[in-house]
Design a protein around this motif. Structure first.
Motif: not given
Length: 154
Positions: A47-52, A59-64, A100-103
């Motif tokens: 929906g918003y792939p341009e979002s930081p 995505v990766f590090f936020g989940h991890l 700085n890996v906010t998801h």
């Protein structure tokens, strides 16, 4: 407000991506690839792939990071669940922001981990394997099919 085309495509590509994870989880012997928070990730990735917050690193590090926090609280913090869950969510959110890996969807991972009482194997499957699959899917779909600049070039 989003367009009709954007909403239909986001829904369609979410079906495809979550469908891949569901197929791998329930129709193969490869392991578990589904994580409830991946459903929320679809909103950002398609929906918003341009979002930081939708960028592969986030995505990766936020989940991890949040899954690790959940596991550490589950296995090493001897408090009642009504305390470990909010503490783990708070620490996970704070750590994502600090690193700085906010998801945002990953903020729910400590809840999933603690309620599910999972082992450290959970990091590999579904967290890492599932995150890699959704990131690859998002790159292929956004870049090659939708012709969007994803990941964002900063």
């Amino acid at each position: 407000m989003g367009s009709t085309k954007q909403s239909i495509l986001a829904g369609l590509f979410s079906i495809i991506t979550i469908g891949i994870l569901t197929f791998l989880t329930y129709r193969t012997e490869f392991g578990v690839f589904l994580l409830a928070s991946f459903g929320s990730s679809m909103v950002l990735l398609y929906g918003y792939p341009e979002s930081p917050f939708a960028q592969p690193k986030n995505v990766f590090f936020g989940h991890l990071v949040t899954a690790i926090v959940g596991l550490l609280f589950l296995h090493f913090v001897p408090l009642p669940i009504f305390l470990t869950i909010p503490l783990a969510v708070g620490f996970g959110v704070g750590l994502m922001i600090l690193l700085n890996v906010t998801h945002p969807p990953a903020g729910g991972n400590p809840i999933i981990v603690i309620i599910g009482s999972v082992s450290f194997d959970y990091l590999l499957s579904p967290v890492i394997s599932g995150a890699v699959i959704i990131i690859i899917s998002a790159i292929i779909i956004n870049k090659l099919i939708l012709k969007k600049s994803y990941p964002s070039q900063k």
